[in-house]
Design a protein around this motif. Structure first.
Motif, PDB file in Angstrom:
ATOM      1  N   ILE A  43     -11.631  -3.791 -23.654  1.00 51.11           N
ATOM      2  CA  ILE A  43     -11.119  -4.113 -22.223  1.00 51.11           C
ATOM      3  C   ILE A  43      -9.848  -3.482 -21.512  1.00 51.11           C
ATOM      4  O   ILE A  43      -9.025  -3.896 -22.119  1.00 51.11           O
ATOM      5  N   LEU A  44      -9.562  -2.399 -20.576  1.00 44.98           N
ATOM      6  CA  LEU A  44      -8.446  -1.535 -20.683  1.00 44.98           C
ATOM      7  C   LEU A  44      -8.573  -1.462 -19.383  1.00 44.98           C
ATOM      8  O   LEU A  44      -9.316  -1.877 -18.106  1.00 44.98           O
ATOM      9  N   LEU A  45      -7.499  -2.048 -18.712  1.00 46.01           N
ATOM     10  CA  LEU A  45      -6.940  -2.446 -17.712  1.00 46.01           C
ATOM     11  C   LEU A  45      -5.810  -1.974 -16.449  1.00 46.01           C
ATOM     12  O   LEU A  45      -4.803  -1.246 -17.520  1.00 46.01           O
ATOM     13  N   LEU A  46      -6.751  -0.455 -15.545  1.00 46.13           N
ATOM     14  CA  LEU A  46      -5.847   0.828 -15.377  1.00 46.13           C
ATOM     15  C   LEU A  46      -5.086   0.091 -14.185  1.00 46.13           C
ATOM     16  O   LEU A  46      -5.594  -0.288 -13.114  1.00 46.13           O
ATOM     17  N   GLY A  47      -3.191  -0.231 -13.959  1.00 42.71           N
ATOM     18  CA  GLY A  47      -2.198  -0.512 -12.734  1.00 42.71           C
ATOM     19  C   GLY A  47      -2.534  -1.883 -13.261  1.00 42.71           C
ATOM     20  O   GLY A  47      -2.538  -2.605 -12.395  1.00 42.71           O
ATOM     21  N   VAL A  48      -1.716  -2.053 -14.555  1.00 41.18           N
ATOM     22  CA  VAL A  48      -2.186  -3.728 -14.686  1.00 41.18           C
ATOM     23  C   VAL A  48      -0.400  -4.320 -14.205  1.00 41.18           C
ATOM     24  O   VAL A  48      -0.526  -5.641 -13.567  1.00 41.18           O
ATOM     25  N   GLY A  49      -0.003  -3.433 -13.774  1.00 39.52           N
ATOM     26  CA  GLY A  49       1.953  -3.816 -13.411  1.00 39.52           C
ATOM     27  C   GLY A  49       1.624  -4.530 -12.018  1.00 39.52           C
ATOM     28  O   GLY A  49       2.597  -4.847 -11.620  1.00 39.52           O
ATOM     29  N   GLY A  50       1.078  -4.540 -11.102  1.00 37.48           N
ATOM     30  CA  GLY A  50       0.439  -5.140 -10.216  1.00 37.48           C
ATOM     31  C   GLY A  50       0.824  -6.473  -9.906  1.00 37.48           C
ATOM     32  O   GLY A  50       1.051  -7.757 -10.833  1.00 37.48           O
ATOM     33  N   LYS A  51       0.070  -7.278  -8.426  1.00 45.33           N
ATOM     34  CA  LYS A  51      -0.064  -8.988  -8.268  1.00 45.33           C
ATOM     35  C   LYS A  51      -0.789  -9.346  -9.531  1.00 45.33           C
ATOM     36  O   LYS A  51      -0.421 -10.808  -9.740  1.00 45.33           O
ATOM     37  N   MET A  52      -2.054  -8.981  -9.438  1.00 41.37           N
ATOM     38  CA  MET A  52      -3.259  -9.729  -9.940  1.00 41.37           C
ATOM     39  C   MET A  52      -2.777  -9.246 -11.266  1.00 41.37           C
ATOM     40  O   MET A  52      -3.560  -9.704 -12.805  1.00 41.37           O
TER      41      MET A  52
ATOM     42  N   ALA B  32     -12.455   2.742 -24.025  1.00 39.34           N
ATOM     43  CA  ALA B  32     -12.781   1.540 -24.044  1.00 39.34           C
ATOM     44  C   ALA B  32     -14.105   1.857 -22.806  1.00 39.34           C
ATOM     45  O   ALA B  32     -14.624   2.333 -22.503  1.00 39.34           O
ATOM     46  N   LYS B  33     -14.834   0.614 -23.910  1.00 44.04           N
ATOM     47  CA  LYS B  33     -15.924   0.048 -22.594  1.00 44.04           C
ATOM     48  C   LYS B  33     -15.535  -0.131 -21.577  1.00 44.04           C
ATOM     49  O   LYS B  33     -16.740   0.333 -21.089  1.00 44.04           O
ATOM     50  N   ASN B  34     -14.807  -0.462 -21.710  1.00 46.64           N
ATOM     51  CA  ASN B  34     -14.972  -1.737 -19.931  1.00 46.64           C
ATOM     52  C   ASN B  34     -13.601  -1.034 -20.006  1.00 46.64           C
ATOM     53  O   ASN B  34     -12.292  -1.113 -19.884  1.00 46.64           O
ATOM     54  N   VAL B  35     -13.549  -0.935 -17.914  1.00 48.73           N
ATOM     55  CA  VAL B  35     -12.148  -0.615 -17.784  1.00 48.73           C
ATOM     56  C   VAL B  35     -12.017  -1.472 -16.061  1.00 48.73           C
ATOM     57  O   VAL B  35     -13.356  -1.411 -15.166  1.00 48.73           O
ATOM     58  N   ILE B  36     -11.080  -1.670 -15.804  1.00 43.74           N
ATOM     59  CA  ILE B  36     -11.080  -2.774 -14.517  1.00 43.74           C
ATOM     60  C   ILE B  36     -10.338  -1.777 -13.982  1.00 43.74           C
ATOM     61  O   ILE B  36      -8.806  -1.711 -14.869  1.00 43.74           O
TER      62      ILE B  36
ATOM     63  N   ASP C 246     -18.158   7.288 -20.093  1.00 45.20           N
ATOM     64  CA  ASP C 246     -18.786   6.147 -20.699  1.00 45.20           C
ATOM     65  C   ASP C 246     -18.603   4.806 -21.284  1.00 45.20           C
ATOM     66  O   ASP C 246     -19.026   3.799 -21.447  1.00 45.20           O
ATOM     67  N   ALA C 247     -17.808   4.699 -19.586  1.00 46.28           N
ATOM     68  CA  ALA C 247     -17.378   2.688 -19.828  1.00 46.28           C
ATOM     69  C   ALA C 247     -18.568   1.942 -18.435  1.00 46.28           C
ATOM     70  O   ALA C 247     -19.087   2.547 -17.770  1.00 46.28           O
ATOM     71  N   ASN C 248     -18.134   1.162 -18.927  1.00 48.29           N
ATOM     72  CA  ASN C 248     -18.915  -0.167 -17.328  1.00 48.29           C
ATOM     73  C   ASN C 248     -17.046   0.425 -16.483  1.00 48.29           C
ATOM     74  O   ASN C 248     -16.050  -0.098 -17.197  1.00 48.29           O
ATOM     75  N   ILE C 249     -17.708   0.199 -15.817  1.00 53.09           N
ATOM     76  CA  ILE C 249     -16.046   0.363 -14.703  1.00 53.09           C
ATOM     77  C   ILE C 249     -16.014  -0.355 -13.406  1.00 53.09           C
ATOM     78  O   ILE C 249     -17.200  -0.966 -12.647  1.00 53.09           O
ATOM     79  N   VAL C 250     -15.356  -1.711 -13.243  1.00 50.18           N
ATOM     80  CA  VAL C 250     -15.093  -2.332 -11.965  1.00 50.18           C
ATOM     81  C   VAL C 250     -14.665  -1.989 -12.002  1.00 50.18           C
ATOM     82  O   VAL C 250     -12.752  -2.040 -11.594  1.00 50.18           O
ATOM     83  N   ALA C 251     -13.905  -1.608 -10.066  1.00 44.55           N
ATOM     84  CA  ALA C 251     -12.993  -0.816  -9.475  1.00 44.55           C
ATOM     85  C   ALA C 251     -12.897  -1.748  -7.837  1.00 44.55           C
ATOM     86  O   ALA C 251     -13.789  -1.775  -7.426  1.00 44.55           O
ATOM     87  N   PHE C 252     -11.256  -1.825  -7.915  1.00 51.43           N
ATOM     88  CA  PHE C 252     -11.055  -2.647  -7.098  1.00 51.43           C
ATOM     89  C   PHE C 252     -11.602  -2.629  -6.020  1.00 51.43           C
ATOM     90  O   PHE C 252     -10.538  -0.956  -6.057  1.00 51.43           O
ATOM     91  N   SER C 253     -11.656  -2.791  -4.557  1.00 47.93           N
ATOM     92  CA  SER C 253     -11.516  -2.262  -3.608  1.00 47.93           C
ATOM     93  C   SER C 253     -10.944  -2.944  -2.918  1.00 47.93           C
ATOM     94  O   SER C 253     -10.578  -3.946  -2.752  1.00 47.93           O
ATOM     95  N   THR C 254     -11.454  -3.065  -1.058  1.00 45.56           N
ATOM     96  CA  THR C 254     -10.788  -3.968  -0.163  1.00 45.56           C
ATOM     97  C   THR C 254     -11.881  -4.364   0.893  1.00 45.56           C
ATOM     98  O   THR C 254     -12.759  -3.418   1.611  1.00 45.56           O
ATOM     99  N   GLY C 255     -11.696  -5.697   1.684  1.00 42.23           N
ATOM    100  CA  GLY C 255     -12.407  -5.633   2.550  1.00 42.23           C
ATOM    101  C   GLY C 255     -12.060  -4.770   3.877  1.00 42.23           C
ATOM    102  O   GLY C 255     -12.392  -4.696   5.378  1.00 42.23           O
ATOM    103  N   ASN C 256     -10.830  -4.122   3.288  1.00 40.79           N
ATOM    104  CA  ASN C 256     -10.385  -3.429   4.865  1.00 40.79           C
ATOM    105  C   ASN C 256     -11.520  -1.967   4.687  1.00 40.79           C
ATOM    106  O   ASN C 256     -11.174  -1.710   5.955  1.00 40.79           O
TER     107      ASN C 256
ATOM    108  N   GLN D  85     -24.577   8.312 -14.424  1.00 33.47           N
ATOM    109  CA  GLN D  85     -25.067   7.321 -15.180  1.00 33.47           C
ATOM    110  C   GLN D  85     -23.684   6.300 -15.507  1.00 33.47           C
ATOM    111  O   GLN D  85     -24.077   5.596 -16.436  1.00 33.47           O
ATOM    112  N   ILE D  86     -22.590   5.815 -14.556  1.00 32.16           N
ATOM    113  CA  ILE D  86     -21.929   5.097 -15.164  1.00 32.16           C
ATOM    114  C   ILE D  86     -22.309   3.572 -14.251  1.00 32.16           C
ATOM    115  O   ILE D  86     -21.861   3.425 -13.133  1.00 32.16           O
ATOM    116  N   PRO D  87     -22.937   2.597 -15.178  1.00 33.91           N
ATOM    117  CA  PRO D  87     -22.522   1.273 -14.272  1.00 33.91           C
ATOM    118  C   PRO D  87     -21.189   0.978 -13.816  1.00 33.91           C
ATOM    119  O   PRO D  87     -19.988   0.765 -13.904  1.00 33.91           O
TER     120      PRO D  87
END
Length: 338
Positions: free
Chosen positions: A29-38, A98-102, A135-145, A188-190
């Motif tokens: 699991i790779l977290l890009l931008g890990v230094g933020g609040k969350m 990494a196979k999983n990217v947040i 080639d990874a699964n990507i969870v991309a943070f966005s916003t209700g804005n 075809q990136i999940p």
């Protein structure tokens, strides 16, 4: 330690649901931008779940790490860290596979007057990341804005609603989503678009801001009279579990608590706990920036920390004079200028 503080600590430990799902997530699991609040608490939660279940997955956090102490803290928790500028093409290319990217990186506050950097972070960079991690699964943070204001009686915007962001921050975030959607289909990136508002914990967030204004007898602007909130630990857990729900085309998911929370009611709750009468300015408008997270609740269940528990925890934290992060959410903003 009080029962409420124990609850706070327990909420940042892996639940049984997360432990079950972490065993189903294939790969690091790779977290890009890990230094933020969350990011830091999310990385630690992932590491705890992996260790508890005896998995061999790596948790890797990438950030500029402008504060070296943040990198040191993550390393102490057993998380691999990489200091990198994601906008630098060579540094992005050199990151491990990494196979999983947040994807947590982004720019919100300071947008006004620095719009070009906001667009680079929120729209250009997502395209580069999608190319790099095709080639990874990507969870991309966005916003209700990305949503327009909706009438309070409607119950919040749904994932099928047409986005109409107000201001350049929201527009650039919609650009982020569109780039991830484009590359999801092309390669075809999940992918899962994680539309969050608003995560809170004891150091920052809408509840903390309202509580401090009540405690300090400052006027509370009711122009944005209703909000959504979710405990950060719950949002972290959902983000990790979302790696199992990435789809092609990209899936969109609203993440927030189940309530439409009245700011006036919220302030009065803190007033009771502090023994003070809240001060208000302006009147509630019939519309607000609100999201309906029924789909996420169906997938993951309701958040484990309730609104009343969050209120009590926040009040206790402030009464004890504990540290807070001075990074306001600007939840009152109605013109999209951050």
């Amino acid at each position: 330690m009080s029962d409420l503080m124990q609850l706070s600590q327990q909420s940042y430990t892996p639940s049984e649901d997360l432990l079950q799902d972490i065993t189903k997530i294939d790969g690091d699991i790779l977290l890009l931008g890990v230094g933020g609040k969350m990011g830091p608490s999310m990385a630690k939660l992932a590491k705890q779940a992996i260790d508890h279940t005896g998995q061999q997955k790596r948790v890797i956090g990438v950030s500029r790490f402008s504060e070296p102490s943040a990198q040191k803290d993550l390393k102490a928790a057993g998380i691999e860290t990489i200091a990198a500028d994601l906008l630098d093409e060579k540094q992005l290319a050199s990151l491990p596979d990494a196979k999983n990217v947040i994807f947590l990186a982004g720019q919100k506050f300071g947008t006004t007057g620095n719009e070009s950097f906001t667009w680079a972070m929120n729209t250009y960079l997502p395209g580069r990341v999608a190319e790099r991690y095709r080639d990874a699964n990507i969870v991309a943070f966005s916003t209700g804005n990305v949503y327009p204001f909706s009438t309070v009686v409607r119950g919040g915007a749904c994932e099928t609603d047409v986005p109409e962001p107000i201001g350049e921050y929201g527009q650039s975030c919609l650009g982020r989503e569109r780039l991830f959607q484009y590359f999801s289909t092309k390669y075809q990136i999940p992918t899962l678009i994680y539309r969050l508002n608003y995560a809170i914990d004891l150091h920052y967030g809408v509840l903390m801001e309202v509580a401090k204004m009540v405690q300090e007898q400052k006027s509370i602007d009711l122009s944005m009279g209703n909000v959504n909130v979710i405990w950060q630990a719950d949002a972290n857990e959902i983000a990790l579990r979302s790696l199992l729900h990435c789809e092609v085309p990209a899936k969109i998911l609203n993440i927030t608590g189940p309530e439409t929370v009245s700011v006036r009611w919220l302030a009065n709750q803190f007033g009771l706990l502090f023994g003070k009468d809240p001060q208000f300015i302006n009147e509630e408008r019939p519309t607000a920036l609100l999201s309906n997270a029924a789909q996420a609740h169906q997938l993951f269940g309701y958040p484990k920390v309730t609104l009343k528990q969050m209120i009590s925890l926040t009040a206790e934290w402030l009464k004890d004079g504990k540290n807070t992060v001075r990074k306001p959410t600007h939840f009152q903003e109605r013109t999209g200028k951050f």
